[in-house]
Design an enzyme around this catalytic site. Structure first.
Site, PDB file in Angstrom:
ATOM      1  N   LYS A   1       0.881 -13.171  14.551  1.00  0.00           N
ATOM      2  CA  LYS A   1       1.695 -11.896  14.306  1.00  0.00           C
ATOM      3  C   LYS A   1       1.011 -10.633  14.827  1.00  0.00           C
ATOM      4  CE  LYS A   1       4.484  -9.125  11.601  1.00  0.00           C
ATOM      5  NZ  LYS A   1       4.149  -8.697  10.475  1.00  0.00           N
TER       6      LYS A   1
ATOM      7  N   GLY B   1       1.472  -0.788  -4.160  1.00  0.00           N
ATOM      8  CA  GLY B   1       2.351  -0.221  -3.588  1.00  0.00           C
ATOM      9  C   GLY B   1       3.673  -0.626  -3.574  1.00  0.00           C
ATOM     10  N   ALA B   2       4.561   0.385  -3.813  1.00  0.00           N
ATOM     11  CA  ALA B   2       6.060  -0.006  -3.804  1.00  0.00           C
ATOM     12  C   ALA B   2       7.014   0.827  -2.753  1.00  0.00           C
ATOM     13  CB  ALA B   2       6.602   0.601  -5.153  1.00  0.00           C
ATOM     14  N   GLY B   3       6.099   0.633  -1.531  1.00  0.00           N
ATOM     15  CA  GLY B   3       6.755   1.140  -0.261  1.00  0.00           C
ATOM     16  C   GLY B   3       7.725   0.154   0.415  1.00  0.00           C
TER      17      GLY B   3
HETATM   18  N1  NDP Z   1       7.808  -1.777   7.284  1.00  0.00           N
HETATM   19  C1  NDP Z   1       7.749  -2.926   7.812  1.00  0.00           C
HETATM   20  O1  NDP Z   1       9.035  -3.062   8.275  1.00  0.00           O
HETATM   21  C2  NDP Z   1       6.555  -3.606   7.941  1.00  0.00           C
HETATM   22  C3  NDP Z   1       5.584  -3.497   7.781  1.00  0.00           C
HETATM   23  N2  NDP Z   1       4.199  -4.433   7.571  1.00  0.00           N
HETATM   24  C4  NDP Z   1       2.942  -3.956   7.431  1.00  0.00           C
HETATM   25  O2  NDP Z   1       2.870  -3.652   6.020  1.00  0.00           O
HETATM   26  C5  NDP Z   1       1.796  -3.009   5.368  1.00  0.00           C
HETATM   27  C6  NDP Z   1       2.517  -1.846   4.769  1.00  0.00           C
HETATM   28  O3  NDP Z   1       3.551  -1.333   5.385  1.00  0.00           O
HETATM   29  P1  NDP Z   1       4.929  -0.527   4.497  1.00  0.00           P
HETATM   30  O4  NDP Z   1       5.195  -1.500   3.384  1.00  0.00           O
HETATM   31  O5  NDP Z   1       5.681  -0.322   5.834  1.00  0.00           O
HETATM   32  O6  NDP Z   1       4.108   0.883   4.309  1.00  0.00           O
HETATM   33  P2  NDP Z   1       4.834   2.012   3.350  1.00  0.00           P
HETATM   34  O7  NDP Z   1       3.995   3.212   3.650  1.00  0.00           O
HETATM   35  O8  NDP Z   1       6.252   1.990   3.328  1.00  0.00           O
HETATM   36  O9  NDP Z   1       4.304   1.564   1.676  1.00  0.00           O
HETATM   37  C7  NDP Z   1       2.882   1.530   1.412  1.00  0.00           C
HETATM   38  C8  NDP Z   1       2.898   1.874   0.109  1.00  0.00           C
HETATM   39  O10 NDP Z   1       1.486   1.919  -0.654  1.00  0.00           O
HETATM   40  C9  NDP Z   1       1.401   2.910  -1.395  1.00  0.00           C
HETATM   41  N3  NDP Z   1      -0.138   3.119  -1.682  1.00  0.00           N
HETATM   42  C10 NDP Z   1      -1.139   3.379  -0.907  1.00  0.00           C
HETATM   43  N4  NDP Z   1      -2.071   3.682  -1.535  1.00  0.00           N
HETATM   44  C11 NDP Z   1      -1.935   3.411  -2.695  1.00  0.00           C
HETATM   45  C12 NDP Z   1      -2.834   3.390  -3.836  1.00  0.00           C
HETATM   46  N5  NDP Z   1      -4.172   3.657  -3.849  1.00  0.00           N
HETATM   47  N6  NDP Z   1      -2.224   3.120  -5.003  1.00  0.00           N
HETATM   48  C13 NDP Z   1      -0.525   2.686  -5.113  1.00  0.00           C
HETATM   49  N7  NDP Z   1       0.036   2.703  -3.987  1.00  0.00           N
HETATM   50  C14 NDP Z   1      -0.667   3.156  -2.915  1.00  0.00           C
HETATM   51  C15 NDP Z   1       1.963   3.938  -0.759  1.00  0.00           C
HETATM   52  O11 NDP Z   1       2.190   4.877  -1.922  1.00  0.00           O
HETATM   53  P3  NDP Z   1       2.846   6.349  -1.700  1.00  0.00           P
HETATM   54  O12 NDP Z   1       4.161   6.288  -1.624  1.00  0.00           O
HETATM   55  O13 NDP Z   1       1.994   7.137  -2.913  1.00  0.00           O
HETATM   56  O14 NDP Z   1       2.052   7.103  -0.604  1.00  0.00           O
HETATM   57  C16 NDP Z   1       3.309   3.377   0.123  1.00  0.00           C
HETATM   58  O15 NDP Z   1       4.315   3.763  -0.645  1.00  0.00           O
HETATM   59  C17 NDP Z   1       1.395  -1.993   6.934  1.00  0.00           C
HETATM   60  O16 NDP Z   1      -0.019  -2.792   7.213  1.00  0.00           O
HETATM   61  C18 NDP Z   1       2.420  -2.297   7.814  1.00  0.00           C
HETATM   62  O17 NDP Z   1       2.092  -2.630   9.205  1.00  0.00           O
HETATM   63  C19 NDP Z   1       4.528  -5.613   8.046  1.00  0.00           C
HETATM   64  C20 NDP Z   1       5.797  -5.929   8.482  1.00  0.00           C
HETATM   65  C21 NDP Z   1       6.836  -5.145   8.469  1.00  0.00           C
HETATM   66  C1  KPL Z   2       6.966  -7.209  13.888  1.00  0.00           C
HETATM   67  C2  KPL Z   2       7.382  -6.508  12.525  1.00  0.00           C
HETATM   68  C3  KPL Z   2       8.807  -5.950  12.914  1.00  0.00           C
HETATM   69  C4  KPL Z   2       7.716  -7.853  11.944  1.00  0.00           C
HETATM   70  O1  KPL Z   2       7.649  -7.773  10.607  1.00  0.00           O
HETATM   71  C5  KPL Z   2       6.420  -5.652  11.980  1.00  0.00           C
HETATM   72  O2  KPL Z   2       5.542  -6.084  11.349  1.00  0.00           O
HETATM   73  C6  KPL Z   2       6.504  -4.444  12.171  1.00  0.00           C
HETATM   74  O3  KPL Z   2       7.361  -3.717  12.840  1.00  0.00           O
HETATM   75  O4  KPL Z   2       5.424  -3.473  11.785  1.00  0.00           O
END
Ligand code: NDP
Ligand code: KPL
Length: 312
Positions: free
Chosen positions: A186, A7-9
């Protein structure tokens, strides 16, 4: 160490880009649309600490994984977990380590079942980031920490190698001897923040400015704390003290990423972050009342139902 970021989210894109910027050997497993976008415009990170761009990030898509990697950094949302595990499977060989940074805990069971517990590390990240409609990673505060460790707390030679890759890569990297407890803490914090800010559709500052708002936040924290304690992972006093302060800070603009997802009409991890916590509470203390968590969960599931009805 060859690192594959799944994932590059928001999170994977951020930490992966930082690792790439620091010269680590990083590849992103992405789906077709994201691969095309990254090939066209690179991977951009907008950060209060200084924005940067990886011009030509190395990517693979499902089916083009060349073979096992040394470390898989798993950063998909929980609702995409099953598909992501299928897609990444060719990258996981006998010596591969899998480091998940999802919120919650249930993904560990799925990873253990799929790849074997001996390959699965504990991990967690603290960051406020989002993926913009233009495909840019936007870091919304200076917080950027990645914590990891062996789940049994040992300081193994292999976890030292992981630490070597993470350290000095432009974010706070921390090797923990108590990663499972830290993941639970967390989860307690995030579930409180997500339930409170999503229930009220407001920031922490807005909530505590409202009558009864502070009690809602502290009540949620206590319900979550009780579940963690019942599961044998009682949050530490220092953690609770800091959390109470952060979750009731006057004027704070803090919200959970789940609220940002709701506000843009996106999918949310309601079951993984809130439903699973309530279910575990029901197992450790079947008679226990958790009215705030229950209300918040109903509200999140109602959002999902409405979203499904309106968006199909
Ligand atoms: N965002 C935040 O501030 C925070 C998030 N988190 C946690 O981190 C985790 C990830 O969240 P986040 O990064 O925000 O999510 P995002 O939706 O921004 O990124 C997740 C990425 O995973 C990709 N993905 C999903 N399935 C696949 C696959 N089969 N192959 C390749 N890529 C894939 C998606 O791609 P596609 O673009 O194709 O859908 C998407 O871009 C969650 O559990 C969240 O709760 C924790 C701390 C902070
Ligand atoms: C608590 C926090 C902000 C910390 O990274 C988080 O995990 C979220 O918002 O999903």
């Amino acid at each position: 160490m060859r690192v594959l970021v799944v994932g590059a989210g928001a999170t994977g894109g951020y930490f992966g880009a930082r690792l790439a910027e620091a010269g680590r050997d990083v590849t992103f497993l992405v789906r077709e649309a994201r691969a095309a976008r990254l090939a066209q415009g690179g991977l951009s990170v907008r950060s209060p600490l200084g924005s940067f761009r990886i011009g030509t990030p190395r990517t693979v898509t499902a089916g083009t994984i060349p073979g096992p990697f040394d470390l898989v950094l798993l950063s998909c949302k929980a609702y995409d977990l099953a598909g992501a595990l299928d897609d990444v499977a060719p990258a996981v060989g006998p010596d591969t380590l899998v480091l998940p940074i999802l919120n919650g805990m249930a993904h560990l069971d799925a990873l253990d079942a799929r790849f074997g517990p001996e390959r699965v590390l504990g991990g967690s990240c603290a960051i406020a980031a989002t993926l913009s409609p233009e495909g840019e990673i936007v870091q919304m505060s200076e917080l950027h920490a990645l914590t990891f460790g062996e789940r049994d707390g040992t300081r193994s030679e292999r976890i030292a190698r992981v630490a070597g890759v993470m350290e000095g890569a432009g974010f706070t990297a921390r090797l923990s001897d108590r990663i499972l407890l830290e993941m639970w803490e967390k989860w307690v914090f995030l579930a409180t923040l997500a339930c409170g800010t999503c229930l009220m559709r407001a920031t922490v500052g807005d909530i505590v400015a409202a009558p009864g708002g502070r009690d809602v936040m502290l009540g949620l924290l206590d319900e979550c704390r009780g579940i963690a304690a019942g599961a044998g992972q009682a949050p530490r006093d220092k953690f609770l003290e800091t959390s109470r302060g952060t979750l009731t800070a006057a004027g704070s603009g803090f919200t959970a990423s789940m609220l940002r997802d709701i506000e843009r009409g996106a999918r949310i991890e309601a079951d993984h972050i809130v439903g699973d916590l309530i279910a575990r509470g029901g197992k450790v203390d079947p008679g226990g009342a958790r009215p705030l968590l229950a209300t918040a969960y109903t509200q999140l599931k109602a959002y999902e139902a409405r979203r499904a009805r309106e968006q199909g």
